[in-house]
Design a protein around this motif. Structure first.
Motif, mmCIF file in Angstrom:
data_model
loop_
_atom_site.group_PDB
_atom_site.id
_atom_site.type_symbol
_atom_site.label_atom_id
_atom_site.label_comp_id
_atom_site.label_asym_id
_atom_site.label_seq_id
_atom_site.Cartn_x
_atom_site.Cartn_y
_atom_site.Cartn_z
ATOM 1 N N GLU A 1 0.819 -1.211 0.000
ATOM 2 C CA GLU A 1 0.000 0.000 0.000
ATOM 3 C C GLU A 1 0.852 1.260 0.000
ATOM 4 O O GLU A 1 0.384 2.341 -0.355
ATOM 5 C CB GLU A 1 -0.911 -0.014 1.233
ATOM 6 N N LYS A 2 2.126 1.120 0.387
ATOM 7 C CA LYS A 2 3.004 2.292 0.415
ATOM 8 C C LYS A 2 3.722 2.515 -0.907
ATOM 9 O O LYS A 2 4.368 3.542 -1.098
ATOM 10 C CB LYS A 2 4.035 2.135 1.536
ATOM 11 N N LYS A 3 3.640 1.517 -1.789
ATOM 12 C CA LYS A 3 4.347 1.620 -3.064
ATOM 13 C C LYS A 3 3.386 2.119 -4.129
ATOM 14 O O LYS A 3 2.248 1.660 -4.221
ATOM 15 C CB LYS A 3 4.910 0.256 -3.443
ATOM 16 N N GLY A 4 3.832 3.061 -4.958
ATOM 17 C CA GLY A 4 2.957 3.686 -5.945
ATOM 18 C C GLY A 4 3.210 3.181 -7.340
ATOM 19 O O GLY A 4 4.278 2.679 -7.680
ATOM 20 N N ASN B 1 -0.521 6.600 -8.091
ATOM 21 C CA ASN B 1 -1.414 6.233 -6.997
ATOM 22 C C ASN B 1 -0.918 4.917 -6.384
ATOM 23 O O ASN B 1 -0.258 4.102 -7.036
ATOM 24 C CB ASN B 1 -2.847 6.063 -7.493
ATOM 25 N N THR B 2 -1.264 4.705 -5.102
ATOM 26 C CA THR B 2 -0.820 3.489 -4.406
ATOM 27 C C THR B 2 -1.668 2.304 -4.836
ATOM 28 O O THR B 2 -2.744 2.453 -5.441
ATOM 29 C CB THR B 2 -0.906 3.687 -2.896
#
Length: 897
Positions: free
Chosen positions: A846-849, A855-856
């Motif tokens: 969820e922290k990687k875009g 967007n994540t």
């Protein structure tokens, strides 16, 4: 003090530079001893020392005082006299004020006496014997303030000796040999200026360097060697010339032309004073001209002492008192001798404090300018006015009525010139008056934008306007059209007097009185006032109204302009901003928007107003629709209706003017073709009954997508096959290929439709159909065309069509095969990349875009780009579609032939 009996007034004078004032008269000097003569003089401050032929030294005190007439005179008191006891004449005296000593040359011996008591110095070491002449070094090289350096000419040897004279002794410093016996010497620093028996020379006694100057004959005339400044000397040269020479032997000044028999010379800057037999001459060092000649009999001594020129006969002593330089300059100006006055002024710079000189110099330049102005030497006068920073109102005030009545200017006092006004200067000569006015026009035009007009711009510009108007000068309008300071109250009556109503209108406009300006110009256009300045004044008024920011004035004079000429008058509105709609679009330019709203007139109001001016209304609508391209249905319909009514009106006339009808129809047809905003049904209803307007009806049917009707009119009514084909091309210009194909099939169907009655022969229609197919074969659906064609047509007739159709079909087939191959290759590459990515884990959190949309990730599904970079599945799909080589190939496939 006895009266002067042997000095007469000046008999030749260019300028009065000096006055001859008695100092010591005969009775005071010698009483009743007739055989006593003056041999030498020396002056130190107020103290005057006189050496006589009977070996006496006389000491006098001179007190200066001014007479009631402002002249300088002297009161003389005899303090002391002393006999030297040698029974020989006293040949020379030189004061050494620092030592309080007098250096005396008597009987070929230099001795020293006390300056106050005239007693000889007690020590016997203060004497030099065998001396022919000596001089004092005014620029000593010895730094000791309590010694005097002198140069001594030996009477027995060809040498010059340098001595240091102290209070009680003398010391030999240097002895210099000379090629000839010296007769006279002057000393400055290390430089000896010598008069030898046959020539002058300069000798540096420190280095021994010598410089011969020029020859002369000592037997014919007495040599003169006079130090006049630092390392500069004055010499008596052959031919009656006074030559200047510096330490390098170079003459940096032009020589003065005095007489052959000059006996003595002195310098009182900027003058050289020369003593001759019977007179004294005064020459300027600045221009070398003879300035003054004074009669003086029996003179034989002339010397200058610290700016004081002393003159002596054998019996009396006089002082040449220089008149103040300012007085001399003013006398020269009074005599209109401008160049001499200016030369003397420049020469006086070194003798006058800087601040005082600048004030005096400016005033003298101004006076010189007015003198040359009075002599009509305008170029010189202008230069002097500029350099002297003349208040230009001094010049304007000479011209009657040019200065405004409100001006606070008063002339300089004392006055700079002798003229009351221009009439006084010209003495009735009108040509002279006109030349002076032309000069003032030029001068004011140049000076108005400089610092010379600071603080008086209103006076300058108003005067310039009056001169322009009076002289009918072409620059009047330029003055009023540019930033100016003309006073309206002063200028308006003057412009009216000279019938310069257009210029007066410009002045009203510059002062914010547009209503008065327009009222005046309208009267000129109507013929109520006469002014030939502009033959196109009506057009100018229209142009002025088109940029006028006051709507009330626009509406007030618009009707007047339209009644004179609708074609020109409508420009009041066509040159203005388009209206409120476009202003609203400029939301980010708030200030500009406010300014435009102020100046704009609403187009709807203009259209309503122009209802009674049909020609102007038509031109205004053309401006909005065709010129400004305003996209409003109301305006386009209104213009189309105007065009239609014009055509119908011309068609109803009898006889019909074909040229006018053709021009009107061209305008209508252009609007119908190019615009899509007008109300088609309204126009179609107006022209439906007119068979002359088939082409217009066809265009309107096309706007309604009734292409079959339009083509039927073009083919069967007008029989214009090229127009029908052009209709299809033009109608599908911005549409997709399928739409174009549809129009062409419709046209082909009209050509081949045998059920419709037509006055056109079947063969003619068939040939038109063949031409259409052969020109645009690649655009048709070949299968449908073959179904439509009559069975009796030969293949030879359709060969061009079939060839183009076949090439098009083969190209489409091959293009699709290439695209299919590229798609398969792309799919295979993607499968390979997918298999590679399965071998290594892909980390998603969820922290990687996503690198495409930033967007994540909210779910684990993702797509990996080459390099293992995860992206959203929908982002990858969009990128594949956008960047796919298959897509690019298909996009370009229609460009291949």
């Amino acid at each position: 003090m006895m009266l002067l009996v042997d000095v007469c007034c000046a008999f030749k004078m260019s300028v009065k530079a000096f006055e001859l004032v008695p100092a010591v008269d005969r009775e005071l000097l010698m009483g009743d001893k007739a055989r006593i003569n003056i041999e030498c003089i020396e002056c130190c401050g107020k103290h005057l020392y006189v050496g006589t032929n009977d070996c006496f030294i006389h000491h006098f005190l001179l007190e200066e005082h001014a007479t009631t007439k402002g002249m300088l005179s002297y009161t003389v008191q005899k303090l002391l006299f002393r006999y030297l006891g040698l029974k020989k004449p006293v040949e020379a005296l030189k004061a050494a004020s620092a030592l309080e000593r007098i250096i005396v040359l008597c009987d070929a011996t230099v001795s020293v006496v006390d300056m106050i008591t005239l007693e000889p110095v007690p020590s016997g070491g203060a004497k030099i014997k065998g001396v022919a002449a000596f001089c004092v070094n005014e620029n000593p090289v010895n730094g000791d303030p309590f010694c005097v350096e002198i140069g001594v000419i030996s009477a027995r040897r060809r040498t010059v000796q340098i001595y240091m004279v102290y209070e009680d002794r003398v010391q030999l410093v240097k002895e210099v040999n000379t090629p000839e016996q010296p007769c006279a010497v002057s000393l400055d620093g290390y430089f000896l200026c010598l008069a030898l028996s046959t020539q002058y020379m300069i000798l540096n006694y420190s280095t021994g360097a010598a410089q011969d100057l020029f020859p002369y004959d000592s037997e014919e005339r007495k040599p003169i060697v006079k130090r006049i400044g630092r390392e500069e000397f004055l010499l008596a040269a052959p031919g009656g010339l006074g030559m200047f020479a510096n330490a390098e032997g170079i003459s940096q000044r032009a020589p003065v032309n005095w007489s052959e028999s000059v006996m003595g010379a002195a310098v009182c800057f900027p003058y050289v004073v020369a003593l001759d037999e019977g007179f004294v001459s005064v020459h300027s060092m600045l221009d070398q001209q003879l300035k003054q000649t004074l009669s003086f009999r029996d003179g034989h001594i002339l010397q200058d002492f610290e700016g004081k020129v002393v003159l002596a006969s054998s019996k009396a002593v006089y002082v040449l008192v220089p008149l103040p330089l300012e007085r001399q300059i003013h006398e020269l100006l009074a005599g209109h001798r401008v160049e001499e006055a200016l030369t003397l002024t420049e020469g006086a710079r070194r003798n006058i404090p800087k601040d005082k000189f600048q004030i005096m110099h400016k005033r003298i330049l101004q006076q010189a300018g007015f003198i040359q102005f009075g002599q009509l030497q305008f170029l010189e006068a202008k230069e002097h006015f500029r350099t002297g920073q003349l208040d230009v109102r001094e010049l304007i005030s000479l011209y009657p009525l040019l200065l405004p009545a409100s001006s606070s200017f008063t002339r300089c006092h004392p006055p700079l010139h002798e003229f009351a006004d221009l009439n006084h200067l010209a003495q009735g000569d009108q040509e002279k008056v006109q030349r002076c006015k032309r000069f003032l026009i030029t001068y004011l035009g140049e000076v108005r934008s400089t610092e010379g007009a600071n603080g008086c711009r209103e006076d300058v510009d108003t005067a310039l306007l009056k001169l322009y108007a009076e002289q009918d000068h072409e620059s009047l309008l330029d003055l009023l059209a540019s930033p100016n300071a003309c006073l309206l109250a002063e200028s308006a009556p003057w412009l009216e007097k000279h019938h310069k109503y257009f210029a007066l209108g410009l002045l009203y406009h510059y002062n914010g009185q547009d209503s008065a300006a327009l009222q005046l110009w309208v009267r000129v256009v109507n013929g109520d006032l006469q002014d030939s300045t502009r033959s196109d004044l009506y057009e100018y008024v229209v142009d002025f109204l088109s940029f006028c920011s006051n709507p009330d004035l626009v509406w007030k004079y618009a009707d007047w302009a339209l009644q004179r000429d609708q074609t020109i008058g409508v420009q009041i509105f066509t040159r203005r901003p388009v209206g409120q709609d476009q202003v609203k679009e400029q939301k980010d330019q708030v200030k500009e928007q406010k300014d435009q709203v102020k100046e704009q007139v609403n187009p709807d109001d203009v259209i309503t107003y122009l209802g009674k001016h049909s020609q102007a209304l038509l031109l205004y609508l053309e401006h909005l629709v065709l010129g400004r391209r305003i996209q409003k249905e109301k305006l386009h319909t209104h213009l189309a209706v105007q065009y239609t009514d014009r055509v119908l009106s011309l068609l109803s006339q009898s006889p019909t003017v074909d040229q006018q009808v053709s021009l009107a129809r061209d305008k209508l047809q252009f609007l119908l073709r190019e615009s899509s905003l007008y109300r088609v049904q309204l126009l179609l209803g107006k022209i439906q009954e007119y068979d002359q307007l088939f082409l217009e009806r066809a265009t309107l049917h096309g706007k309604l997508e009734e292409h079959d009707k339009a083509l039927h009119i073009l083919v069967h009514q007008l029989k214009d096959f090229p127009a029908a084909e052009a209709y299809c091309v033009r109608g599908s210009a911005s549409r997709d290929p399928a739409y174009q194909q549809r129009l062409l099939h419709l046209l082909l169907g009209v050509y081949l439709d045998r059920d419709l009655p037509s006055s056109t022969g079947t063969g003619e229609l068939e040939m038109a159909a063949v031409d259409l197919l052969n020109r645009h074969g690649e655009l048709f659906d070949a299968v449908r065309v073959l179904d439509l064609l009559p069975k009796g047509w030969s293949l030879q007739l359709l060969r061009p069509f079939l060839g183009r159709a076949l090439r098009g079909s083969m190209h489409a087939c091959r293009t699709s095969q290439v695209a299919l191959g590229l798609a398969r290759s792309e799919n295979l590459q993607l499968q390979h990349d997918r298999l590679k990515q399965r071998r290594s884990p892909v980390l998603v959190s969820e922290k990687k875009g996503c690198v495409l949309c930033h967007n994540t990730f909210s779910e684990p599904d993702c797509v990996c780009l080459p390099g293992g970079v995860p992206v959203h599945t929908h982002c990858a799909a969009q990128r594949v579609v956008r960047d796919s080589p298959t897509r690019r190939q298909l996009a370009n496939s229609n460009n291949h032939t």
